[in-house]
Write a protein that holds these residues in place. Sequence first.
Motif, mmCIF file in Angstrom:
data_model
loop_
_atom_site.group_PDB
_atom_site.id
_atom_site.type_symbol
_atom_site.label_atom_id
_atom_site.label_comp_id
_atom_site.label_asym_id
_atom_site.label_seq_id
_atom_site.Cartn_x
_atom_site.Cartn_y
_atom_site.Cartn_z
ATOM 1 N N THR A 1 0.839 -1.192 0.000
ATOM 2 C CA THR A 1 0.000 0.000 0.000
ATOM 3 C C THR A 1 0.877 1.246 0.000
ATOM 4 O O THR A 1 2.052 1.208 0.373
ATOM 5 N N ARG A 2 0.313 2.350 -0.415
ATOM 6 C CA ARG A 2 1.050 3.611 -0.390
ATOM 7 C C ARG A 2 1.512 3.941 1.025
ATOM 8 O O ARG A 2 2.613 4.454 1.235
ATOM 9 N N ALA A 3 0.644 3.652 1.984
ATOM 10 C CA ALA A 3 0.974 3.990 3.374
ATOM 11 C C ALA A 3 2.191 3.222 3.866
ATOM 12 O O ALA A 3 2.991 3.740 4.652
ATOM 13 N N ASN A 4 2.359 1.988 3.420
ATOM 14 C CA ASN A 4 3.483 1.166 3.885
ATOM 15 C C ASN A 4 4.763 1.418 3.101
ATOM 16 O O ASN A 4 5.849 1.065 3.565
ATOM 17 N N GLY A 5 4.659 1.995 1.900
ATOM 18 C CA GLY A 5 5.851 2.355 1.152
ATOM 19 C C GLY A 5 6.274 1.297 0.150
ATOM 20 O O GLY A 5 6.031 0.098 0.345
ATOM 21 N N GLU A 6 6.929 1.753 -0.924
ATOM 22 C CA GLU A 6 7.371 0.858 -1.996
ATOM 23 C C GLU A 6 8.798 0.392 -1.715
ATOM 24 O O GLU A 6 9.752 0.818 -2.356
ATOM 25 N N ASP A 7 8.932 -0.499 -0.760
ATOM 26 C CA ASP A 7 10.234 -1.057 -0.418
ATOM 27 C C ASP A 7 10.027 -2.419 0.223
ATOM 28 O O ASP A 7 8.887 -2.907 0.325
ATOM 29 N N SER A 8 11.115 -3.049 0.640
ATOM 30 C CA SER A 8 11.016 -4.390 1.219
ATOM 31 C C SER A 8 10.146 -4.392 2.458
ATOM 32 O O SER A 8 9.333 -5.307 2.665
ATOM 33 N N GLY B 1 7.677 -2.435 3.175
ATOM 34 C CA GLY B 1 6.284 -2.327 2.785
ATOM 35 C C GLY B 1 5.724 -3.631 2.254
ATOM 36 O O GLY B 1 4.595 -4.024 2.585
ATOM 37 N N LEU B 2 6.503 -4.329 1.433
ATOM 38 C CA LEU B 2 6.036 -5.592 0.869
ATOM 39 C C LEU B 2 5.814 -6.644 1.958
ATOM 40 O O LEU B 2 4.894 -7.462 1.877
ATOM 41 N N LEU B 3 6.636 -6.611 2.980
ATOM 42 C CA LEU B 3 6.488 -7.571 4.076
ATOM 43 C C LEU B 3 5.206 -7.358 4.874
ATOM 44 O O LEU B 3 4.799 -8.233 5.640
ATOM 45 N N GLU B 4 4.557 -6.203 4.680
ATOM 46 C CA GLU B 4 3.294 -5.926 5.362
ATOM 47 C C GLU B 4 2.084 -6.442 4.586
ATOM 48 O O GLU B 4 0.958 -6.391 5.082
ATOM 49 N N VAL B 5 2.305 -6.934 3.371
ATOM 50 C CA VAL B 5 1.204 -7.518 2.598
ATOM 51 C C VAL B 5 0.660 -8.739 3.352
ATOM 52 O O VAL B 5 1.424 -9.593 3.799
ATOM 53 N N ALA B 6 -0.648 -8.810 3.491
ATOM 54 C CA ALA B 6 -1.265 -9.831 4.337
ATOM 55 C C ALA B 6 -0.861 -11.245 3.951
ATOM 56 O O ALA B 6 -0.536 -12.076 4.813
ATOM 57 N N SER B 7 -0.853 -11.561 2.665
ATOM 58 C CA SER B 7 -0.567 -12.934 2.239
ATOM 59 C C SER B 7 0.894 -13.307 2.413
ATOM 60 O O SER B 7 1.240 -14.493 2.332
ATOM 61 N N LEU B 8 1.772 -12.332 2.656
ATOM 62 C CA LEU B 8 3.176 -12.646 2.924
ATOM 63 C C LEU B 8 3.478 -12.721 4.419
ATOM 64 O O LEU B 8 4.609 -12.990 4.807
#
Length: 265
Positions: free
Chosen positions: A109-116, A118-125
């Motif tokens: 999400t934009r709020a979490n940022g476009e970086d590692s 942020g991606l680690l905050e994706v629910a399915s990960l």
Amino acid sequence: MPDRVLLTRPGARGEVLARALGEAGYATAALDVLRFEPVALSDSARTSLLDLDLFQGIIVVSPQAATCLAEAIASYWPQLPLGLRFYAIGRATAHTLYAELGVPAVIPTRANGEDSEGLLEVASLKVVAGKRLLLARGESGRELLEERLRERGAEVEAVSLYRRRYHPPSPPMRTWLENGDFAALVVTSGEILQHLVTWCGPVALNQPLIVSSPRLATLAETLGFGSPHVASGASPAALSAEVRAVLDPRGAIFDQGDHEKGKRR
């Protein structure tokens, strides 16, 4: 003080950023200190690509990784296996995946940022125990994704698809950095930032530095940069908007929450 804005993003994405700033009335110069080179696939990487249909997720960390991955897949799979789930570290990477492979990708999400992070905050990960994940990246990249996903119980197979080659700035750009002879410097990579600091004189270290994440702002301060400003993302639009906000604040409209962050916007 010259109004030139120094850019460090290589390739086509750097050209898009230069056009966006040019349309806003800024002169730009590309430092051209980073180039990408393909690497030969290791035996384990070839095995991972042959087993592509057995992975529960394909994580791609950059547009360059997306381009190289698409080329590698085409060498082994005449048709992309069905049901693959792709993850991209940001919108530019997702756009490249769609352009090259025709697949959508999950992004932070934009709020979490476009970086590692942020991606680690994706629910399915967050729930990956027992899952087999392929990580498409360059050599000598950040280890955070692989480390955290392994800690969460995933079986992560990293595939290195390219390497970065750093070069010293060419004249007169080296002189500009030594003397701080520019209006702003735009950096979207921690490795580039660490490379450039060795060429920056005292004035340059206190010129506006536009970065794409709070992590980079923290690194910049650690390296001695005195005026980091955080854009709302890594896209050309976000970076261009931050340059305009910093260099011409009279024409900028701030959200109060962002403005209160000051230099760490």
